[in-house]
Scaffold this motif. Structure first.
Motif, PDB file in Angstrom:
ATOM      1  N   ARG A 167      16.786  15.602  -0.345  1.00 48.78           N
ATOM      2  CA  ARG A 167      16.030  15.810  -1.385  1.00 48.78           C
ATOM      3  C   ARG A 167      15.598  14.324  -2.389  1.00 48.78           C
ATOM      4  N   PHE A 168      16.241  13.325  -2.088  1.00 49.74           N
ATOM      5  CA  PHE A 168      15.681  11.930  -2.819  1.00 49.74           C
ATOM      6  C   PHE A 168      15.185  11.273  -0.983  1.00 49.74           C
ATOM      7  N   ILE A 169      15.675  11.926  -0.084  1.00 45.93           N
ATOM      8  CA  ILE A 169      15.272  11.019   1.006  1.00 45.93           C
ATOM      9  C   ILE A 169      13.708  11.742   1.250  1.00 45.93           C
ATOM     10  N   ALA A 170      13.598  13.016   1.244  1.00 43.15           N
ATOM     11  CA  ALA A 170      12.278  13.605   1.338  1.00 43.15           C
ATOM     12  C   ALA A 170      11.355  12.839   0.179  1.00 43.15           C
ATOM     13  N   ARG A 171      11.662  12.562  -1.141  1.00 44.90           N
ATOM     14  CA  ARG A 171      10.933  11.776  -2.039  1.00 44.90           C
ATOM     15  C   ARG A 171       9.895  10.733  -1.293  1.00 44.90           C
ATOM     16  N   ASP A 172      11.650   9.963  -0.943  1.00 44.68           N
ATOM     17  CA  ASP A 172      11.482   8.789  -0.792  1.00 44.68           C
ATOM     18  C   ASP A 172      10.498   8.719   0.858  1.00 44.68           C
ATOM     19  N   GLN A 173      11.096   8.795   1.712  1.00 46.41           N
ATOM     20  CA  GLN A 173      10.423   8.924   2.262  1.00 46.41           C
ATOM     21  C   GLN A 173       8.507   8.944   2.531  1.00 46.41           C
ATOM     22  N   THR A 174       8.406  10.540   1.632  1.00 45.81           N
ATOM     23  CA  THR A 174       7.085  10.331   1.781  1.00 45.81           C
ATOM     24  C   THR A 174       6.567   9.583   0.754  1.00 45.81           C
ATOM     25  N   ALA A 175       6.376   9.070  -0.377  1.00 46.18           N
ATOM     26  CA  ALA A 175       6.254   8.397  -1.152  1.00 46.18           C
ATOM     27  C   ALA A 175       6.177   6.616  -0.508  1.00 46.18           C
ATOM     28  N   LYS A 176       7.340   6.113   0.785  1.00 41.81           N
ATOM     29  CA  LYS A 176       7.059   5.224   1.544  1.00 41.81           C
ATOM     30  C   LYS A 176       6.191   5.001   3.218  1.00 41.81           C
ATOM     31  N   LEU A 177       5.618   6.775   3.409  1.00 38.17           N
ATOM     32  CA  LEU A 177       4.812   6.720   4.382  1.00 38.17           C
ATOM     33  C   LEU A 177       3.079   6.765   3.274  1.00 38.17           C
ATOM     34  N   ASN A 178       3.260   7.131   2.206  1.00 38.55           N
ATOM     35  CA  ASN A 178       1.834   7.722   1.454  1.00 38.55           C
ATOM     36  C   ASN A 178       1.362   5.854   1.930  1.00 38.55           C
ATOM     37  N   GLY A 179       2.061   5.319   0.452  1.00 38.31           N
ATOM     38  CA  GLY A 179       1.832   3.454   0.772  1.00 38.31           C
ATOM     39  C   GLY A 179       1.893   3.159   1.643  1.00 38.31           C
ATOM     40  N   GLN A 180       2.617   3.057   3.351  1.00 36.69           N
ATOM     41  CA  GLN A 180       2.017   2.674   4.518  1.00 36.69           C
ATOM     42  C   GLN A 180       0.185   2.843   4.990  1.00 36.69           C
ATOM     43  N   ILE A 181       0.308   4.118   4.602  1.00 36.95           N
ATOM     44  CA  ILE A 181      -1.268   4.639   5.223  1.00 36.95           C
ATOM     45  C   ILE A 181      -1.857   4.046   4.464  1.00 36.95           C
ATOM     46  N   GLN A 182      -1.997   3.850   3.203  1.00 38.47           N
ATOM     47  CA  GLN A 182      -2.775   3.313   2.034  1.00 38.47           C
ATOM     48  C   GLN A 182      -3.035   2.006   2.593  1.00 38.47           C
ATOM     49  N   ARG A 183      -2.550   1.513   2.816  1.00 37.22           N
ATOM     50  CA  ARG A 183      -1.984  -0.538   3.147  1.00 37.22           C
ATOM     51  C   ARG A 183      -2.767  -0.590   3.896  1.00 37.22           C
ATOM     52  N   ALA A 184      -2.836   0.100   5.009  1.00 39.95           N
ATOM     53  CA  ALA A 184      -3.032  -0.208   5.951  1.00 39.95           C
ATOM     54  C   ALA A 184      -4.336   0.580   5.940  1.00 39.95           C
ATOM     55  N   GLN A 185      -4.742   2.028   5.388  1.00 39.99           N
ATOM     56  CA  GLN A 185      -6.486   2.063   5.538  1.00 39.99           C
ATOM     57  C   GLN A 185      -7.028   0.857   4.900  1.00 39.99           C
ATOM     58  N   GLN A 186      -6.696   0.497   3.811  1.00 39.95           N
ATOM     59  CA  GLN A 186      -7.006   0.011   3.129  1.00 39.95           C
ATOM     60  C   GLN A 186      -7.593  -1.839   3.622  1.00 39.95           C
ATOM     61  N   MET A 187      -6.461  -2.349   4.041  1.00 41.15           N
ATOM     62  CA  MET A 187      -7.034  -4.047   4.574  1.00 41.15           C
ATOM     63  C   MET A 187      -7.709  -3.471   5.721  1.00 41.15           C
TER      64      MET A 187
END
Ligand SMILES: [Zn+2]
Length: 314
Positions: free
Chosen positions: A214-234
């Protein structure tokens, strides 16, 4: 050719006027809306890992009566000193049983379609993150972006990398847990523990593996979200963001310290703990978000009304 250029020019002008008003003469505009973690994607991921670890539980339960029986038989033999080889026999039997469980779990995990499910989760995450991004643009600039621009092959390699990393993370869970359980059984035999106590510890180890998943699920969801946001914004010409923590008591002190401060998307991000650098969502279990700072001079958005042309606002 000329007509297209003309349209583009006019559109540019129109958009520039529309968007410029929102800046009130300033170069920077702070996003009025802070995007949220895609909780729907997180829930789906948790449901998936619960199902996945459930396979281990089922196979373990199927073999447990056999394990218990052998344990009792060899333990009794050991205590009564009837045979010299009882401990060795037990060791070999346990290795055999755990190998059998491992093979059954591996076979079932193969037909589980983990990779496909993870890719699906990545796509859900991207869709939800894009929805939030659209909201950011609409509330801050008063225009609609072209969602299809981000839903096509936009950074698909990034998603693919996430999928393969997550396959490794998830498949290692039953493997490591089975190793731990085997040690519990062998150690219990050597120390002459009761089977009920051993069963309790196995149950605990299973609980730990569920928690870890469950920790992995939460952690990895936030990580991917952060990566996509960064890419979209840049990609949209946004070079800076405001670090925004989620405001609950789980936020670590080092991240709360960054809350409200402006940082650059370039490079590896501000220092968080002991020389570690990251952007929002990159740290373990980090649910912080980068709230975009729009810059009038660099803004470059795929806009809805343009019918396929990527418009640069200058
Ligand atoms: Zn954080």
């Amino acid at each position: 050719m000329g007509a297209v250029r003309m349209d583009e020019k006019m559109l540019n002008k129109e958009l520039m006027a529309k968007v410029s008003r929102k800046f009130y003469g300033h170069t920077n505009l702070y996003s009025k809306y802070t995007p949220k973690i895609p909780e729907g994607a997180e829930r789906e991921y948790i449901r998936m890992v619960n199902e996945y670890t459930g396979i281990l539980k089922e196979e373990l339960e199927a073999e447990f009566p056999t394990l218990k029986e052998i344990y009792k038989r060899e333990r009794d033999a050991e205590v009564q000193g009837r045979r010299e080889d009882s401990a060795t026999d037990f060791l070999l039997a346990v290795i055999g049983i755990f190998n059998r469980i491992r093979n059954k779990v591996a076979a079932r995990c193969l037909s589980f379609g983990l990779k496909k499910r993870l890719l699906n989760l990545a796509l859900i995450n991207r869709r939800m993150t894009t929805k939030e991004w659209e909201k950011v643009i609409r509330t801050s600039l008063g225009i609609d972006i072209r969602k299809d621009y981000y839903l096509g092959d936009f950074y698909l390699d990034q998603l693919a990398k996430w999928v393969s990393e997550n396959v490794d993370l998830i498949t290692s869970i039953p493997e490591n847990t089975l190793d731990k359980m085997k040690d519990i059984v062998l150690d219990g035999f050597n120390r002459g523990r009761r089977t009920t106590d051993i069963a309790k510890d196995i149950q605990l180890a299973y609980g730990v593996s569920r928690k870890k998943a469950r920790f992995i699920a939460r952690d990895q969801t936030a990580k991917l979200n952060g990566q996509i946001q960064r890419a979209q914004q840049m990609d949209a010409g946004i070079t800076e963001y405001i670090w925004s923590d989620c405001g609950d008591e789980r936020v670590r002190r080092s991240h709360r310290r960054l809350n409200g401060q402006k940082f650059s998307w370039e490079g590896e991000g501000p220092e968080t703990d002991n020389g570690r650098h990251c952007h929002p969502g990159q740290d373990f279990n980090c649910r912080c978000i980068g709230r975009p700072v729009f810059n009038r001079n660099t803004l470059n958005l795929p806009v809805k009304e343009d019918g396929g042309i990527k418009v640069t606002i200058k």
